[in-house]
Design a protein around this motif. Structure first.
Motif, PDB file in Angstrom:
ATOM      1  N   ASP A 346     -57.832  -0.525 -50.940  1.00 42.04           N
ATOM      2  CA  ASP A 346     -57.082   0.722 -51.131  1.00 42.04           C
ATOM      3  C   ASP A 346     -56.006   0.596 -52.212  1.00 42.04           C
ATOM      4  N   HIS A 347     -56.252  -0.240 -53.212  1.00 36.60           N
ATOM      5  CA  HIS A 347     -55.323  -0.350 -54.348  1.00 36.60           C
ATOM      6  C   HIS A 347     -55.329   0.975 -55.105  1.00 36.60           C
ATOM      7  N   ARG A 348     -54.126   1.471 -55.428  1.00 35.41           N
ATOM      8  CA  ARG A 348     -54.028   2.779 -56.076  1.00 35.41           C
ATOM      9  C   ARG A 348     -53.936   2.692 -57.596  1.00 35.41           C
ATOM     10  N   GLY A 349     -53.989   1.465 -58.149  1.00 34.41           N
ATOM     11  CA  GLY A 349     -53.910   1.310 -59.595  1.00 34.41           C
ATOM     12  C   GLY A 349     -52.502   1.181 -60.123  1.00 34.41           C
ATOM     13  N   PHE A 350     -51.535   0.967 -59.241  1.00 32.23           N
ATOM     14  CA  PHE A 350     -50.132   0.834 -59.645  1.00 32.23           C
ATOM     15  C   PHE A 350     -49.557  -0.454 -59.071  1.00 32.23           C
ATOM     16  N   ASN A 351     -48.651  -1.085 -59.813  1.00 31.05           N
ATOM     17  CA  ASN A 351     -48.085  -2.344 -59.335  1.00 31.05           C
ATOM     18  C   ASN A 351     -46.929  -2.108 -58.361  1.00 31.05           C
ATOM     19  N   ASN A 352     -46.390  -3.200 -57.842  1.00 33.06           N
ATOM     20  CA  ASN A 352     -45.331  -3.108 -56.824  1.00 33.06           C
ATOM     21  C   ASN A 352     -44.079  -2.435 -57.364  1.00 33.06           C
ATOM     22  N   SER A 464     -64.114  -7.153 -72.041  1.00 34.24           N
ATOM     23  CA  SER A 464     -64.338  -5.890 -71.321  1.00 34.24           C
ATOM     24  C   SER A 464     -63.386  -5.737 -70.137  1.00 34.24           C
ATOM     25  N   VAL A 465     -63.080  -6.859 -69.461  1.00 36.96           N
ATOM     26  CA  VAL A 465     -62.130  -6.809 -68.337  1.00 36.96           C
ATOM     27  C   VAL A 465     -60.736  -6.440 -68.831  1.00 36.96           C
ATOM     28  N   ALA A 466     -60.344  -6.970 -69.983  1.00 38.32           N
ATOM     29  CA  ALA A 466     -59.038  -6.629 -70.552  1.00 38.32           C
ATOM     30  C   ALA A 466     -58.925  -5.124 -70.806  1.00 38.32           C
ATOM     31  N   GLU A 467     -59.991  -4.516 -71.272  1.00 37.37           N
ATOM     32  CA  GLU A 467     -59.990  -3.065 -71.506  1.00 37.37           C
ATOM     33  C   GLU A 467     -59.751  -2.309 -70.196  1.00 37.37           C
ATOM     34  N   GLU A 472     -55.775   0.786 -66.861  1.00 41.88           N
ATOM     35  CA  GLU A 472     -54.994   0.998 -65.635  1.00 41.88           C
ATOM     36  C   GLU A 472     -53.497   0.886 -65.925  1.00 41.88           C
ATOM     37  N   PHE A 473     -53.118  -0.141 -66.684  1.00 44.51           N
ATOM     38  CA  PHE A 473     -51.705  -0.348 -67.025  1.00 44.51           C
ATOM     39  C   PHE A 473     -51.135   0.855 -67.773  1.00 44.51           C
ATOM     40  N   PHE A 474     -51.869   1.322 -68.779  1.00 48.18           N
ATOM     41  CA  PHE A 474     -51.352   2.414 -69.605  1.00 48.18           C
ATOM     42  C   PHE A 474     -51.236   3.714 -68.814  1.00 48.18           C
ATOM     43  N   ASN A 488     -42.694  -1.044 -68.869  1.00 45.17           N
ATOM     44  CA  ASN A 488     -42.813  -2.421 -69.328  1.00 45.17           C
ATOM     45  C   ASN A 488     -43.729  -2.456 -70.540  1.00 45.17           C
ATOM     46  N   LEU A 489     -43.507  -3.426 -71.444  1.00 43.56           N
ATOM     47  CA  LEU A 489     -44.267  -3.496 -72.688  1.00 43.56           C
ATOM     48  C   LEU A 489     -45.772  -3.438 -72.447  1.00 43.56           C
ATOM     49  N   MET A 490     -46.263  -4.173 -71.445  1.00 38.92           N
ATOM     50  CA  MET A 490     -47.704  -4.204 -71.218  1.00 38.92           C
ATOM     51  C   MET A 490     -48.234  -2.888 -70.658  1.00 38.92           C
ATOM     52  N   MET A 491     -47.327  -2.026 -70.190  1.00 34.73           N
ATOM     53  CA  MET A 491     -47.732  -0.718 -69.662  1.00 34.73           C
ATOM     54  C   MET A 491     -47.585   0.399 -70.697  1.00 34.73           C
TER      55      MET A 491
END
Length: 553
Positions: A346-352, A464-467, A472-474, A488-491
Motif C-alpha cells: 500500500d505504498h502511495r508513492g511518497f516518502n516519509n 529503466s528503473v531509474a526512470e 515517482e520522485f518528481f 529536495n533536489l532529487m524530487m
C-alpha cells in the motif's frame, strides 16, 4: 510590673491584630493561588490536542509559578519502567539544539525516588543530597543548586515526575512553593491523561480511515483466481518460460503479472517452506494474490518492485545455501521471504518526509514512532496474514508465530534507509566468522540489499528503473511545490540531474552496502564489478547531457 502590663496589652490587642492580618494575607494568597491555577488549567486544556505542546506548556507554567530557572518533565514508560523526557527543559533554545529524548531508570536519582514513592521532595542543596544524579547535569551542562520534585498522577498511579531547579528569587523553594506544586500536579495529571486519551482516539480514527481506504481500494480475491494459481500446467509453463529464474543474473522485472504469482509459489516450494511449515497451497495462493492487490499502481513502489525484492531473497537463500549452512534458520528464511513480498504494501508513492509535511493520516498514526511508511506496510502485512483465507502461518506454534512476526517487523522497518544508516557501523563488522552470532543484523543487511538489488542488474534494467524512480520522485516534488514547499533536489524536476544523483546514490548507498555483502560472501564479488560498470554508464550519460546542454549537469 510595667513589662507585665505591656505584655498583657500586646497579647490582648496587638497580637490579635497581627493574627487577623496574617489570616487575611493567607486568605488572599490562597485566593490568588487558586485563581492563578485556574488560569493555568485553562491554558493547559487549550493544548490538550498536542501532547508535546502540552508537556512544554506544563513545564513553562510550573517554572513561572515557582519562579524556577528550569523545569524538567519525565513521563513513566509502562513497558520499561524508565522515566522518559523528550522535551527536557522549558528553554526553547535548548529544545531546538537537542530534541533527543533522555531516559533514566525509574529507580534512579531524585526523580526516580519521587516516581516510586509518590511523595514530593524539596532539596535545598542538590549536590549534597544522596539521591541526586549528576549524569543529567553532565549531559546538559546545567548546574543544579536546589530542587523541588513532585509526582504527577492520574486517577490510579504516578504517570510522571516534574522537577523544578534553582529558585530565582530566593535561596531555595519554600513551603508555599510545595503547596503550589502539589495543587498544580493535579491539573497536570488531568491534562496529560486527557491528552493521551485524545491521542488514542485520534489514532483509532486514523486507523479506521485507513481501513476504509484499503477496503475501497482493494477487492476480494475471487476463488477462480486462487484455483488458477494452483493449476500445475500454468506453473510448469511459467517455469519453462523462465529457465534461469533461480540465478542472480535473472531479471525479475521481465516477468509478467500473472507468471509472477506462479513463480512466487515456486519460491516457497523450492525453499521447502510449504512442506516444512505445512502451508496449505490454497491459502498461499490467496495470500500472494492479496499481497499483489495490496500494491498500488505507482511508478516504482509497486508489485513488480516487491516481486524483484522477493526474488533476490530467494536466490540468496538458494544459491548461497543460507539455511543449509546454518547461517539463518528455516523460520528466519520464511519470515525473510514474506517480509520482502510485503515490505512496501500500500505504498502511495511518497516518502516519509512528505507524509509528515502533508499531514497525512499515516503521519497522524505513526509520526511519533518514526518510519511512517514502513510501519504502515507492516500493519497491512499483518492484516493479510490474519485474514482467515490467507493465514499461511497457521501451522506454527505460538512461539514460532510470535518469532516470525517479530522478524517481519524488524525486516520491514529495516527497509527505511534511515534505520540502515543508523546501524551501518555495526554492519561493517560482519564477516563470515561472526554472522551466525549476528543473525538479526545479517538479515537487516540482506533486506537492504534485496531492496537495492536492481542496481546489480544489467545496465538496461538499471536505467529503466531509474526512470521509474524519478517519475515517482518528481510527482512528489510537484505536489510539494504546490504546497509552497521547496522540494529536495532529487524530487525537483527543474533542477535534478539524474545521472549525477545516481552516481551519488551508488557511491554513498549502494556500493558501501554491497561491499559489506561481498565481505561476508566473497564468492559474489562480481556484484561490485557490475555496480562499477553501471556507474561508468551513468558517467557517460552525464557527460553526454553536459555536452548537449552546454553546461555541467
Amino acid at each position: 510590673m510595667t513589662f507585665v502590663l505591656t505584655f498583657i496589652l500586646f497579647r490582648s490587642y496587638v497580637l490579635g491584630h497581627l493574627l487577623t492580618a496574617f489570616e487575611l494575607y493567607e486568605e488572599k494568597r490562597v485566593r490568588f493561588q487558586t485563581q492563578t491555577l485556574l488560569q493555568v488549567a485553562r491554558r493547559l486544556l487549550g493544548k490538550i490536542g498536542d501532547l508535546g505542546q502540552l508537556l512544554r506548556g506544563v513545564m513553562a507554567e510550573a517554572r513561572e509559578l515557582a519562579k524556577a530557572e528550569r523545569c524538567s518533565l519525565f513521563l513513566l514508560d509502562k513497558d520499561t519502567g524508565e522515566l522518559v523526557s523528550k522535551v527536557f527543559d522549558g528553554n526553547a533554545v535548548t529544545q531546538r539544539k537537542s530534541s533527543r529524548e533522555i531516559r533514566i531508570s525509574g529507580h534512579q536519582g531524585i526523580a526516580g525516588h519521587v516516581a516510586q514513592t509518590g511523595k514530593l521532595l524539596n532539596i535545598h542543596n542538590a549536590y549534597q543530597h544522596p539521591l541526586f544524579y549528576k549524569g543529567i547535569d553532565e549531559q546538559t551542562g546545567f548546574k543544579t543548586r536546589n530542587i523541588l520534585c513532585f509526582p504527577i498522577c492520574d486517577e490510579e498511579r504516578v504517570i510522571g515526575v516534574a522537577q523544578l531547579c534553582n529558585k530565582i528569587d530566593g535561596f531555595h523553594f519554600d513551603k508555599c512553593d510545595e503547596e503550589t506544586a502539589t495543587a498544580f500536579s493535579v491539573y497536570c495529571g488531568i491534562s496529560i491523561m486527557h491528552s493521551m486519551v485524545h491521542k488514542r482516539v485520534q489514532k483509532a480514527e486514523a486507523r479506521y480511515k485507513l481501513s476504509q481506504e484499503l477496503l475501497l481500494f482493494h477487492m476480494k480475491v475471487p476463488d477462480i483466481d486462487v484455483r488458477n494459481c494452483l493449476n500445475s500446467t500454468y506453473l510448469h509453463s511459467a517455469e519453462e518460460k523462465f529457465p534461469t529464474f533461480d540465478t542472480f543474473e535473472f531479471c525479475p522485472r521481465d516477468v509478467d503479472e500473472h507468471s509472477s504469482i506462479y513463480l512466487c509459489i515456486k519460491m516457497f516450494k523450492d525453499l521447502d517452506f510449504i512442506a516444512l511449515f505445512k502451508i496449505p497451497e490454497e491459502k498461499l495462493a490467496r495470500f500472494l494474490l492479496l499481497v499483489q492487490k495490496g500494491y498500488r499502481n505507482t511508478p516504482y513502489h509497486n508489485w513488480f518492485h516487491a516481486f524483484s525484492v522477493a526474488h533476490f531473497s530467494y536466490v540468496c537463500m538458494k544459491n548461497l545455501r543460507l539455511m543449509e549452512r546454518g547461517i539463518i534458520t528455516k523460520l528466519q528464511g520464511l519470515s525473510f521471504l514474506i517480509s520482502c513480498l510485503c515490505h512496501d504494501l500500500d505504498h502511495r508513492g511518497f516518502n516519509n518526509s512528505y507524509m509528515t509535511q502533508s499531514g497525512s493520516q499515516l503521519a497522524r498514526l505513526y509520526s511519533s514512532e518514526g518510519s511512517i511508511n514502513e510501519r504502515h506496510h507492516l500493519s497491512q502485512a499483518i492484516c493479510i496474514l490474519n485474514d482467515p483465507g490467507s493465514k499461511i502461518l497457521d501451522s506454527l506454534s505460538t512461539e514460532q508465530f510470535m518469532e516470525s512476526i517479530d522478524y517481519l517487523r524488524e525486516l520491514i522497518l529495516a527497509t527505511d534507509l534511515a534505520n540502515h544508516f543508523r546501524i551501518f557501523k555495526q554492519l561493517k563488522t560482519l564477516n563470515p566468522e561472526n554472522i551466525v552470532d549476528n543473525q538479526r543484523m545479517l538479515l537487516s543487511l540482506l533486506m537492504t540489499c534485496c531492496d537495492l538489488n536492481d542496481q546489480i542488474k544489467m545496465w538496461t534494467t538499471v536505467h529503466s528503473v531509474a526512470e521509474l524512480v524519478y517519475t515517482e520522485f518528481f510527482a512528489q516534488g510537484d505536489l510539494e511545490r504546490q504546497m509552497g514547499l521547496n522540494p529536495n533536489l532529487m524530487m525537483d524536476r527543474k533542477k535534478a540531474c539524474i545521472p549525477a544523483l545516481q552516481i551519488e546514490f551508488l557511491d554513498t548507498v549502494v556500493t558501501p552496502t554491497f561491499e559489506i555483502f561481498v565481505q561476508i560472501f566473497p564468492e559474489k564479488s562480481d556484484f561490485l564489478q557490475t555496480i562499477s560498470i553501471n556507474r561508468e554508464h551513468w558517467v557517460e550519460v552525464k557527460e553526454k547531457e553536459t555536452t548537449k546542454n552546454g553546461s555541467s549537469c
